[in-house]
Design a protein around this motif. Structure first.
Motif, PDB file in Angstrom:
ATOM      1  N   ALA A   1       0.869  -1.177   0.000  1.00  0.00           N
ATOM      2  CA  ALA A   1       0.000   0.000   0.000  1.00  0.00           C
ATOM      3  C   ALA A   1       0.902   1.222   0.000  1.00  0.00           C
ATOM      4  O   ALA A   1       2.135   1.108   0.049  1.00  0.00           O
ATOM      5  CB  ALA A   1      -0.934  -0.004   1.213  1.00  0.00           C
ATOM      6  N   GLY A   2       0.301   2.404  -0.031  1.00  0.00           N
ATOM      7  CA  GLY A   2       1.094   3.629  -0.006  1.00  0.00           C
ATOM      8  C   GLY A   2       0.237   4.796   0.416  1.00  0.00           C
ATOM      9  O   GLY A   2      -0.995   4.729   0.366  1.00  0.00           O
ATOM     10  N   ASN A   3       0.889   5.855   0.849  1.00  0.00           N
ATOM     11  CA  ASN A   3       0.159   7.052   1.252  1.00  0.00           C
ATOM     12  C   ASN A   3       0.286   8.138   0.187  1.00  0.00           C
ATOM     13  O   ASN A   3       1.386   8.639  -0.060  1.00  0.00           O
ATOM     14  CB  ASN A   3       0.679   7.594   2.584  1.00  0.00           C
ATOM     15  CG  ASN A   3      -0.015   8.888   2.972  1.00  0.00           C
ATOM     16  OD1 ASN A   3      -1.225   9.011   2.816  1.00  0.00           O
ATOM     17  ND2 ASN A   3       0.739   9.856   3.459  1.00  0.00           N
ATOM     18  N   SER A   4      -0.826   8.487  -0.445  1.00  0.00           N
ATOM     19  CA  SER A   4      -0.864   9.610  -1.378  1.00  0.00           C
ATOM     20  C   SER A   4       0.182   9.412  -2.484  1.00  0.00           C
ATOM     21  O   SER A   4       0.078   8.474  -3.271  1.00  0.00           O
ATOM     22  CB  SER A   4      -0.661  10.920  -0.607  1.00  0.00           C
ATOM     23  OG  SER A   4      -0.808  12.053  -1.426  1.00  0.00           O
TER      24      SER A   4
ATOM     25  N   PRO B   1      -0.322  -6.727 -11.574  1.00  0.00           N
ATOM     26  CA  PRO B   1       0.520  -6.708 -10.373  1.00  0.00           C
ATOM     27  C   PRO B   1       0.938  -8.109  -9.959  1.00  0.00           C
ATOM     28  O   PRO B   1       0.198  -9.078 -10.164  1.00  0.00           O
ATOM     29  CB  PRO B   1      -0.404  -6.078  -9.317  1.00  0.00           C
ATOM     30  CG  PRO B   1      -1.793  -6.376  -9.791  1.00  0.00           C
ATOM     31  CD  PRO B   1      -1.727  -6.342 -11.293  1.00  0.00           C
ATOM     32  N   ALA B   2       2.122  -8.207  -9.402  1.00  0.00           N
ATOM     33  CA  ALA B   2       2.605  -9.480  -8.867  1.00  0.00           C
ATOM     34  C   ALA B   2       2.141  -9.683  -7.429  1.00  0.00           C
ATOM     35  O   ALA B   2       2.031 -10.814  -6.954  1.00  0.00           O
ATOM     36  CB  ALA B   2       4.134  -9.525  -8.927  1.00  0.00           C
ATOM     37  N   LEU B   3       1.871  -8.563  -6.737  1.00  0.00           N
ATOM     38  CA  LEU B   3       1.400  -8.587  -5.355  1.00  0.00           C
ATOM     39  C   LEU B   3       0.101  -7.800  -5.261  1.00  0.00           C
ATOM     40  O   LEU B   3      -0.105  -6.847  -6.013  1.00  0.00           O
ATOM     41  CB  LEU B   3       2.437  -7.947  -4.422  1.00  0.00           C
ATOM     42  CG  LEU B   3       3.780  -8.640  -4.257  1.00  0.00           C
ATOM     43  CD1 LEU B   3       4.739  -7.733  -3.506  1.00  0.00           C
ATOM     44  CD2 LEU B   3       3.599  -9.964  -3.517  1.00  0.00           C
ATOM     45  N   PRO B   4      -0.777  -8.143  -4.330  1.00  0.00           N
ATOM     46  CA  PRO B   4      -1.975  -7.331  -4.125  1.00  0.00           C
ATOM     47  C   PRO B   4      -1.597  -5.904  -3.729  1.00  0.00           C
ATOM     48  O   PRO B   4      -0.699  -5.697  -2.905  1.00  0.00           O
ATOM     49  CB  PRO B   4      -2.702  -8.044  -2.983  1.00  0.00           C
ATOM     50  CG  PRO B   4      -2.176  -9.443  -3.003  1.00  0.00           C
ATOM     51  CD  PRO B   4      -0.746  -9.325  -3.446  1.00  0.00           C
TER      52      PRO B   4
ATOM     53  N   GLY C   1      -9.289   1.810  -0.378  1.00  0.00           N
ATOM     54  CA  GLY C   1      -9.376   0.510   0.268  1.00  0.00           C
ATOM     55  C   GLY C   1      -9.657  -0.607  -0.722  1.00  0.00           C
ATOM     56  O   GLY C   1      -9.897  -1.748  -0.325  1.00  0.00           O
ATOM     57  N   HIS C   2      -9.575  -0.317  -2.020  1.00  0.00           N
ATOM     58  CA  HIS C   2      -9.792  -1.328  -3.051  1.00  0.00           C
ATOM     59  C   HIS C   2      -8.521  -2.156  -3.234  1.00  0.00           C
ATOM     60  O   HIS C   2      -7.414  -1.621  -3.243  1.00  0.00           O
ATOM     61  CB  HIS C   2     -10.159  -0.670  -4.384  1.00  0.00           C
ATOM     62  CG  HIS C   2     -10.288  -1.636  -5.522  1.00  0.00           C
ATOM     63  ND1 HIS C   2     -11.380  -2.444  -5.695  1.00  0.00           N
ATOM     64  CD2 HIS C   2      -9.423  -1.938  -6.539  1.00  0.00           C
ATOM     65  CE1 HIS C   2     -11.199  -3.204  -6.769  1.00  0.00           C
ATOM     66  NE2 HIS C   2     -10.026  -2.916  -7.300  1.00  0.00           N
ATOM     67  N   ILE C   3      -8.696  -3.455  -3.396  1.00  0.00           N
ATOM     68  CA  ILE C   3      -7.559  -4.351  -3.595  1.00  0.00           C
ATOM     69  C   ILE C   3      -7.445  -4.696  -5.079  1.00  0.00           C
ATOM     70  O   ILE C   3      -8.384  -5.200  -5.697  1.00  0.00           O
ATOM     71  CB  ILE C   3      -7.723  -5.654  -2.789  1.00  0.00           C
ATOM     72  CG1 ILE C   3      -7.876  -5.341  -1.298  1.00  0.00           C
ATOM     73  CG2 ILE C   3      -6.518  -6.570  -3.020  1.00  0.00           C
ATOM     74  CD1 ILE C   3      -8.208  -6.556  -0.441  1.00  0.00           C
TER      75      ILE C   3
END
Length: 349
Positions: free
Chosen positions: A98-101, A240-243, A249-251
């Motif tokens: 995940a990441g922020n902004s 993507p290789a990873l989720p 909040g969408h995966i």
């Protein structure tokens, strides 16, 4: 040998490469990842921009230079991706990112939806594009007490106030980023002035105008979105290789993702609508139940927001700041690579 721990990796955003981080890219990664850094430098040089090595190797940190979007973005991306590549994969099984902004651009590369080189291209371009917007900026307000628990009713009061101000003629104001214990609001100068004048008392700190920040994650960033879609083609994106957990909040899962849709989200909704960082962390830990959360550099300022997001859902019994501190002392759940003692737990060798 003990079993690997599962890990969620969270990429930091703007404001994380500061005075203490100057020189860190060369110091931590110059020997091992010289080829990667050379690629980043070449991309900057081809655009007539100072290179990552020149900026990281400056004699002193300059707020006027290093905090500017077209400089901060490539420095943060480089530090983040090289830290990510330094994680000991014999010790950690990375289950999601995940990441922020602005960290979402890094997360695209961490998750493998774009290459490392193209991730730099995107971050570098968006650092410049982020300066293309209507007049305005961001204000940060704290909504938790000293124990990192939400102050009853404060969040709702602020959101109602912002909605009211944003509805006034000539005023633009909206939620920009939800950081769990802090809310970032963005708008034009009229909207920001009204917010500062009418904000109810908040705990911990006075309202903070974020220096050098535009009205990110609002419709005022339409210029940035238009430029991004014109300059950065969907062909850069793959599966993507990873989720990857985005700012809704969408995966984005490997076999259920249309790369064109990731492109459209990245340069559309992600720029023009609020970024719910707290929700992205909460969804990630609920869905993937990682043993640890790894926060790559630069810096470690996002650690508090991650902790407050966990406290917000009482993840693994964490109900306040004291609980989190006790857990960190006994069995750390958050490993910040910007802290030397925690970095040593994450990197190989």
């Amino acid at each position: 040998m003990s079993a690997r721990k599962t890990a969620l990796v969270v990429a930091p955003g703007r404001g994380t490469y500061g005075k203490n981080e100057l020189g860190s890219i060369a110091r931590l990664h110059g020997a091992r990842f010289a080829d990667r850094i050379a690629n980043f430098d070449a991309q900057r040089r081809d655009r007539g921009q100072p290179t990552v090595s020149e900026l990281d190797g400056a004699e002193r940190f300059s707020v006027a230079t290093h905090m500017r979007g077209d400089v901060a973005a490539p420095l943060i991306y480089a530090a983040t991706i090289l830290d990510f590549l330094s994680i000991d994969r014999e010790a950690f099984d990375i289950v999601a990112v995940a990441g922020n902004s602005m960290g979402w651009y890094s997360a695209l590369a961490l998750g493998g939806a774009v290459s490392v080189a193209d991730g730099f291209r995107i971050s570098n371009a968006m650092g410049l594009n982020s300066q293309t917007h209507g007049p305005g900026g961001q204000i940060l307000l704290q909504v938790v007490d000293e124990d990192w628990r939400l102050v009853a009713g404060l969040r709702e009061k602020l959101l109602a106030l912002v909605a009211d101000i944003g509805s006034r003629p000539g005023h633009a104001l909206a939620l920009s980023i939800d950081l769990a214990g802090m809310l970032v609001f963005a708008g034009n100068e009229e909207g920001l002035a009204a917010l500062l004048a009418e904000t109810p008392p908040t705990p911990g700190r006075d309202p903070l105008r974020l220096a050098g920040h535009g009205p990110f994650h609002t419709p005022l960033m339409f210029g940035s979105s238009d430029k991004a879609k014109a300059e950065l083609p969907s062909s850069l994106f793959g599966f993507p290789a990873l989720p990857m957990i985005d700012g809704r909040g969408h995966i984005w899962r490997r076999f259920a993702t249309d790369p064109a849709e990731v492109w459209d989200y990245t340069f559309g909704h992600q720029i023009l609508a609020p970024y719910d960082f707290a929700l992205s962390v909460q969804v990630a830990v609920k869905e993937y139940a990682p043993d640890v959360i790894i926060l790559p550099g630069p810096g470690d300022t996002l650690g508090g927001a991650i902790a407050q997001a966990l406290i917000g859902i009482e993840w693994q019994g964490l109900a306040n700041k004291a609980d989190f501190a006790a857990r960190q002392a006994s069995d750390p759940v958050l490993l910040s690579m910007g802290r030397a003692e925690q970095r040593g737990l994450v990197t190989a060798g």
